[in-house]
Design an enzyme around this catalytic site. Structure first.
Site, PDB file in Angstrom:
ATOM      1  N   ARG A  36       0.842  -1.198   0.000  1.00 13.02           N
ATOM      2  CA  ARG A  36       0.000   0.000   0.000  1.00 13.02           C
ATOM      3  C   ARG A  36       0.880   1.253   0.000  1.00 13.02           C
ATOM      4  O   ARG A  36       1.979   1.240   0.543  1.00 13.02           O
ATOM      5  CB  ARG A  36      -0.929   0.005   1.217  1.00 13.02           C
ATOM      6  CG  ARG A  36      -0.197   0.040   2.544  1.00 13.02           C
ATOM      7  CD  ARG A  36      -1.198   0.033   3.689  1.00 13.02           C
ATOM      8  NE  ARG A  36      -0.507   0.110   4.974  1.00 13.02           N
ATOM      9  CZ  ARG A  36      -0.071  -0.951   5.633  1.00 13.02           C
ATOM     10  NH1 ARG A  36      -0.225  -2.154   5.128  1.00 13.02           N
ATOM     11  NH2 ARG A  36       0.540  -0.806   6.787  1.00 13.02           N
ATOM     12  N   CYS A  57       9.614  20.305  38.229  1.00 14.88           N
ATOM     13  CA  CYS A  57      10.557  19.399  37.567  1.00 14.88           C
ATOM     14  C   CYS A  57      11.816  19.262  38.410  1.00 14.88           C
ATOM     15  O   CYS A  57      12.456  20.244  38.745  1.00 14.88           O
ATOM     16  CB  CYS A  57      10.906  19.922  36.179  1.00 14.88           C
ATOM     17  SG  CYS A  57      12.308  19.074  35.427  1.00 14.88           S
ATOM     18  N   CYS A  60      15.030  20.829  36.518  1.00 17.56           N
ATOM     19  CA  CYS A  60      15.173  22.253  36.188  1.00 17.56           C
ATOM     20  C   CYS A  60      16.127  22.943  37.179  1.00 17.56           C
ATOM     21  O   CYS A  60      16.225  22.536  38.343  1.00 17.56           O
ATOM     22  CB  CYS A  60      13.806  22.939  36.223  1.00 17.56           C
ATOM     23  SG  CYS A  60      12.887  22.816  34.673  1.00 17.56           S
ATOM     24  N   ASN A  82      23.028   9.872  39.735  1.00 16.16           N
ATOM     25  CA  ASN A  82      21.609   9.545  39.854  1.00 16.16           C
ATOM     26  C   ASN A  82      21.260   9.270  41.324  1.00 16.16           C
ATOM     27  O   ASN A  82      21.936   8.494  41.995  1.00 16.16           O
ATOM     28  CB  ASN A  82      21.299   8.304  38.994  1.00 16.16           C
ATOM     29  CG  ASN A  82      19.817   8.105  38.802  1.00 16.16           C
ATOM     30  OD1 ASN A  82      19.023   8.319  39.711  1.00 16.16           O
ATOM     31  ND2 ASN A  82      19.447   7.683  37.611  1.00 16.16           N
ATOM     32  N   HIS A 120      13.498  23.547  30.060  1.00 17.64           N
ATOM     33  CA  HIS A 120      12.656  22.369  30.258  1.00 17.64           C
ATOM     34  C   HIS A 120      11.977  21.913  28.961  1.00 17.64           C
ATOM     35  O   HIS A 120      11.652  20.738  28.795  1.00 17.64           O
ATOM     36  CB  HIS A 120      11.592  22.734  31.307  1.00 17.64           C
ATOM     37  CG  HIS A 120      10.708  21.600  31.722  1.00 17.64           C
ATOM     38  ND1 HIS A 120      11.115  20.629  32.610  1.00 17.64           N
ATOM     39  CD2 HIS A 120       9.424  21.283  31.364  1.00 17.64           C
ATOM     40  CE1 HIS A 120      10.110  19.764  32.795  1.00 17.64           C
ATOM     41  NE2 HIS A 120       9.080  20.138  32.040  1.00 17.64           N
ATOM     42  N   ASN A 160      16.780   8.130  26.760  1.00 16.44           N
ATOM     43  CA  ASN A 160      15.426   7.652  26.499  1.00 16.44           C
ATOM     44  C   ASN A 160      14.582   8.880  26.293  1.00 16.44           C
ATOM     45  O   ASN A 160      14.455   9.699  27.203  1.00 16.44           O
ATOM     46  CB  ASN A 160      14.854   6.888  27.695  1.00 16.44           C
ATOM     47  CG  ASN A 160      15.455   5.520  27.817  1.00 16.44           C
ATOM     48  OD1 ASN A 160      15.814   4.904  26.823  1.00 16.44           O
ATOM     49  ND2 ASN A 160      15.579   5.057  29.038  1.00 16.44           N
ATOM     50  N   CYS A 167      10.142   7.342  29.489  1.00 11.90           N
ATOM     51  CA  CYS A 167      10.808   8.495  30.095  1.00 11.90           C
ATOM     52  C   CYS A 167       9.759   9.373  30.755  1.00 11.90           C
ATOM     53  O   CYS A 167       8.881   9.915  30.092  1.00 11.90           O
ATOM     54  CB  CYS A 167      11.577   9.281  29.044  1.00 11.90           C
ATOM     55  SG  CYS A 167      12.400  10.714  29.749  1.00 11.90           S
ATOM     56  N   SER A 168       9.845   9.499  32.068  1.00  9.99           N
ATOM     57  CA  SER A 168       8.776  10.146  32.816  1.00  9.99           C
ATOM     58  C   SER A 168       8.899  11.663  32.837  1.00  9.99           C
ATOM     59  O   SER A 168       7.948  12.349  33.179  1.00  9.99           O
ATOM     60  CB  SER A 168       8.792   9.614  34.254  1.00  9.99           C
ATOM     61  OG  SER A 168      10.095   9.734  34.791  1.00  9.99           O
ATOM     62  N   HIS A 171      11.974  16.991  30.545  1.00  7.99           N
ATOM     63  CA  HIS A 171      13.190  17.818  30.572  1.00  7.99           C
ATOM     64  C   HIS A 171      14.301  17.101  29.789  1.00  7.99           C
ATOM     65  O   HIS A 171      14.552  15.924  30.031  1.00  7.99           O
ATOM     66  CB  HIS A 171      13.638  18.061  32.021  1.00  7.99           C
ATOM     67  CG  HIS A 171      14.642  19.160  32.129  1.00  7.99           C
ATOM     68  ND1 HIS A 171      14.364  20.369  32.719  1.00  7.99           N
ATOM     69  CD2 HIS A 171      15.920  19.256  31.684  1.00  7.99           C
ATOM     70  CE1 HIS A 171      15.433  21.147  32.630  1.00  7.99           C
ATOM     71  NE2 HIS A 171      16.394  20.488  32.010  1.00  7.99           N
ATOM     72  N   HIS A 173      17.246  15.284  28.907  1.00 12.91           N
ATOM     73  CA  HIS A 173      18.326  14.702  29.706  1.00 12.91           C
ATOM     74  C   HIS A 173      18.644  13.291  29.226  1.00 12.91           C
ATOM     75  O   HIS A 173      17.847  12.656  28.548  1.00 12.91           O
ATOM     76  CB  HIS A 173      17.941  14.669  31.190  1.00 12.91           C
ATOM     77  CG  HIS A 173      16.870  13.665  31.526  1.00 12.91           C
ATOM     78  ND1 HIS A 173      15.545  13.831  31.188  1.00 12.91           N
ATOM     79  CD2 HIS A 173      16.942  12.462  32.151  1.00 12.91           C
ATOM     80  CE1 HIS A 173      14.843  12.786  31.611  1.00 12.91           C
ATOM     81  NE2 HIS A 173      15.670  11.932  32.195  1.00 12.91           N
ATOM     82  N   GLN A 175      21.460   9.674  30.204  1.00 11.02           N
ATOM     83  CA  GLN A 175      22.088   8.944  31.298  1.00 11.02           C
ATOM     84  C   GLN A 175      23.454   8.413  30.887  1.00 11.02           C
ATOM     85  O   GLN A 175      23.717   8.202  29.694  1.00 11.02           O
ATOM     86  CB  GLN A 175      21.191   7.775  31.708  1.00 11.02           C
ATOM     87  CG  GLN A 175      19.793   8.220  32.062  1.00 11.02           C
ATOM     88  CD  GLN A 175      19.034   7.161  32.825  1.00 11.02           C
ATOM     89  OE1 GLN A 175      19.557   6.572  33.766  1.00 11.02           O
ATOM     90  NE2 GLN A 175      17.820   6.903  32.405  1.00 11.02           N
ATOM     91  N   LYS A 318       5.513   0.296  16.984  1.00 12.67           N
ATOM     92  CA  LYS A 318       5.822  -1.116  16.800  1.00 12.67           C
ATOM     93  C   LYS A 318       5.998  -1.778  18.164  1.00 12.67           C
ATOM     94  O   LYS A 318       6.564  -1.174  19.079  1.00 12.67           O
ATOM     95  CB  LYS A 318       7.136  -1.245  16.027  1.00 12.67           C
ATOM     96  CG  LYS A 318       7.643  -2.669  15.898  1.00 12.67           C
ATOM     97  CD  LYS A 318       8.971  -2.699  15.163  1.00 12.67           C
ATOM     98  CE  LYS A 318       9.552  -4.101  15.136  1.00 12.67           C
ATOM     99  NZ  LYS A 318       8.707  -5.065  14.421  1.00 12.67           N
TER     100      LYS A 318
HETATM  101 ZN   LIG Z   1      12.751  20.701  33.836  1.00 13.86          ZN
END
Ligand SMILES: [Zn+2]
Ligand SMILES: [Zn+2]
Length: 353
Positions: A36, A57, A60, A82, A120, A160, A167-168, A171, A173, A175, A318
């Site tokens: 298609r 946040c 921030c 962390n 942010h 992420n 990713c909660s 902002h 960022h 790791q 996916k």
């Molecule tokens: Zn922030």
């Protein structure tokens, strides 16, 4: 039939499997399911945030962070340990073993968080090259600092991006995890690339890049120092691989000019991602670099993987389920088609057009 007596294969039409020489695993490709035409479906998705500063946040500048501290009033990039690290540097060495069936080993390491910007509401795709360059500088410094510690053998730098990737916090960022052993994905690639280097006297990724530059079929974008391709063996619909034209084994080998160049190529590909479905494109991205075991590792050129989950629109993703969990990964649109769609997009961000 070709000279080996094997029937040729129509990669654009016939079901087939493709080999990933970096991991020595296969992916099933089903191009016949996508006859298609491309719909380019765009949905009205509200941005995750429009606040330049969010008082709630924890990333921030100036805000309180979990249990520990208050963030400084940082103006550029900010890196810290962390507060809820998955590994700790002072874990005592220990082993658990029962009949060679139940085996566990202690693992020590460090987990750092890097805020890409005090703003942010930005993402890599929305940052200037100068600001993105500060992020590259910080990544290089962290890799060198963490990697020089005696009990650290691998440094993983990753991001992420987006709620879809778990990713909660919007902002911007990423790791940095550094630990005393080489994790699975890096170990697989290291084994394959080492074998290739021994057999051919050249690095697998340099040979692969040469091939891609000749064909141009899967190249998405490039600059003087880096090239982005949808790898032949991609699993995720719009997966890409960022390769350096000059093989370097880690960020600490990049020249000053290459730091800026890397910032530019990351901006180019993330803008194209955002433009694809006119949304802030979710992904996991990360660097694979030489293990920090004191060896030079010429067989292992540094590269960046982007693994984005979106399939057809800003909300249709996916899933890796069913056959993929039990058998092998499978995709419908081919790597060549995905590369063409990404390549044909405008190079400037849709919000700036
Ligand atoms: Zn922030
Ligand atoms: Zn890799």
């Amino acid at each position: 039939m070709n000279s080996l007596g094997v029937n040729s294969l129509d990669l654009a039409a016939q079901p087939h499997r493709r080999f990933n020489p970096m991991t020595r695993e296969w992916v099933l490709v089903s191009p016949h399911r996508t006859q298609r035409p491309w719909q380019g479906q765009v949905e009205d998705v509200a941005p995750e945030t429009q606040l330049a500063f969010d008082p709630n946040c924890y990333l921030c500048p100036g805000n309180s962070r979990a249990v520990v501290a208050k963030n400084p009033d940082y103006a550029s990039v900010f890196v810290f340990d962390n507060d809820f690290a998955a590994m700790k540097p002072d874990t005592p060495e220990g082993e658990f073993r029962q009949q060679d069936l139940l085996l566990a080993h202690s693992e020590s390491g460090r987990c750092r968080v890097i805020c890409f910007s005090p703003r942010h509401d930005l993402t890599l795709a929305r940052m200037s090259i100068a600001d993105l360059r500060n992020v590259v500088d910080a990544w290089a410094k962290e890799y060198a600092d963490l990697g020089s510690q005696p009990n650290i053998r691998s440094v993983q730098i990753f991001e992420n991006r987006g709620a879809m990737m778990g990713c909660s916090n919007p902002h911007p960022h990423g790791q940095i995890w550094a630990n005393e052993t080489i994790p699975n994905e890096l170990a697989k690639e290291l084994a394959a690339l080492t074998d290739h280097y021994k057999a051919h006297g050249s690095t697998l990724l340099s040979d692969y890049l040469k091939l891609e530059l000749e064909k141009q079929e899967r190249v998405v974008c490039s600059n003087d120092d880096f090239v982005v391709v949808v790898p032949f063996w991609a699993i995720w619909p719009f997966e890409t691989l960022v390769l350096s034209r000059r093989p370097v084994s880690a960020l600490d080998e990049l020249t000053d000019a290459e730091h800026t160049s890397l910032a530019d190529i990351l901006r180019q590909i993330t803008i194209r991602y955002d433009n694809l479905f006119k949304t802030s494109f979710p992904y996991t991205m990360g660097f694979h670099q030489r293990p920090t075991d004191g060896q030079p590792h010429p067989e292992f050129p540094m590269h960046v993987h982007f693994y984005p989950p979106l399939l057809r629109s800003a909300t249709v993703r996916k899933f890796m389920v069913g056959y993929e969990m039990l058998g092998m990964p499978q995709r419908d649109i081919t790597a060549e088609t995905a590369a063409k769609w990404l390549r044909d997009l405008p190079p400037s961000h849709y919000l700036d057009q």
